[in-house]
Design a protein around this motif. Structure first.
Motif, PDB file in Angstrom:
ATOM      1  N   THR A 105      -0.144   8.723   0.046  1.00 30.65           N
ATOM      2  CA  THR A 105       0.365   9.941  -0.586  1.00 30.65           C
ATOM      3  C   THR A 105      -0.343  11.151  -0.010  1.00 30.65           C
ATOM      4  O   THR A 105      -1.329  11.029   0.706  1.00 30.65           O
ATOM      5  N   PHE A 133      -3.203   2.481  -3.494  1.00 33.21           N
ATOM      6  CA  PHE A 133      -2.770   3.722  -2.866  1.00 33.21           C
ATOM      7  C   PHE A 133      -3.952   4.427  -2.245  1.00 33.21           C
ATOM      8  O   PHE A 133      -5.107   4.174  -2.569  1.00 33.21           O
ATOM      9  N   VAL A 184      -1.058   9.953  -6.652  1.00 36.66           N
ATOM     10  CA  VAL A 184       0.091   9.395  -7.360  1.00 36.66           C
ATOM     11  C   VAL A 184       0.557  10.294  -8.503  1.00 36.66           C
ATOM     12  O   VAL A 184       1.586  10.029  -9.120  1.00 36.66           O
ATOM     13  N   CYS A 219       0.845  -1.200   0.000  1.00 43.66           N
ATOM     14  CA  CYS A 219       0.000   0.000   0.000  1.00 43.66           C
ATOM     15  C   CYS A 219       0.878   1.247   0.000  1.00 43.66           C
ATOM     16  O   CYS A 219       1.961   1.252   0.587  1.00 43.66           O
ATOM     17  N   LEU A 220       0.366   2.296  -0.601  1.00 39.39           N
ATOM     18  CA  LEU A 220       1.067   3.570  -0.675  1.00 39.39           C
ATOM     19  C   LEU A 220       0.164   4.658  -0.127  1.00 39.39           C
ATOM     20  O   LEU A 220      -0.999   4.759  -0.511  1.00 39.39           O
ATOM     21  N   TRP A 260       4.968   5.053  -7.160  1.00 38.87           N
ATOM     22  CA  TRP A 260       3.822   4.308  -7.677  1.00 38.87           C
ATOM     23  C   TRP A 260       4.205   3.516  -8.930  1.00 38.87           C
ATOM     24  O   TRP A 260       3.804   2.354  -9.088  1.00 38.87           O
TER      25      TRP A 260
END
Length: 186
Positions: free
Chosen positions: A67, A97, A72, A64-65, A81
């Motif tokens: 931000t 994300f 992204v 998982c991201l 990403w």
């Protein structure tokens, strides 16, 4: 005189088709039925082509991201990403994300990081000022979760800090982090 008797006395007038059918050998109806049966059986036994999969089949692992509000598309998040997507294509690890919504503060970002931990992400990457600031306090609350911060942060037992600045290095490092997640379960 009955109808049958009258019909029997009348001369037969055969049509051209009836005369042609009578002139054919007696086996032709059996051959026609056999041909039909052969076509139906052949059609039924013909191997079906494998259907194209409608979606990719992923592994059980997820990276998982988190931000900032720009998602992204932000310059600092784009290489992370992209690296995660490259690794996903190679390893079938799911990637997703989440953007910090609302005030771009570390305290607000902690809520979003906690939700990613609850989503059972195998590793959580953070990029952007607010998400990176939230990594330390969130990692302390969730010692079993694994975090990777792309920016200035304090490393810890479950926090890896990546300070690479050029996009190619950042992309390569993000790809390696996600690929490593796949090799842990193999």
């Amino acid at each position: 005189m009955g109808r049958r008797a009258r019909d029997a006395q009348r001369p037969r007038r055969d049509t051209a088709v009836v005369r042609w059918l009578r002139a054919q050998p007696r086996w032709w109806p059996l051959a026609a039925v056999g041909l039909i049966v052969l076509v139906v059986v052949g059609w039924a036994l013909w191997p079906e082509a494998e259907p194209e999969p409608r979606q990719r089949e992923y592994r059980a692992e997820t990276a998982c991201l988190l931000t900032g509000a720009a998602g992204v598309a932000a310059p600092e998040a784009r290489p992370v990403w992209t690296g995660m997507q490259d690794a996903s294509l190679a390893t079938q690890v799911k990637v997703q994300f989440l953007e910090v919504d609302g005030p771009q503060t570390g305290e607000n970002a902690e809520t979003f990081l906690a939700s990613l931990v609850q989503s059972r992400c195998g590793v959580i990457l953070a990029v952007g000022e607010a998400p990176v600031r939230a990594v330390g306090p969130t990692a302390a609350r969730f010692p079993a979760a694994k975090f990777v911060a792309f920016g200035v942060a304090t490393p810890g037992p479950n926090v890896v800090v990546e300070e690479a600045t050029d996009p190619e290095s950042v992309q390569r490092r993000a790809r390696d982090v996600v690929a490593a997640l796949a090799s842990v379960k193999d």
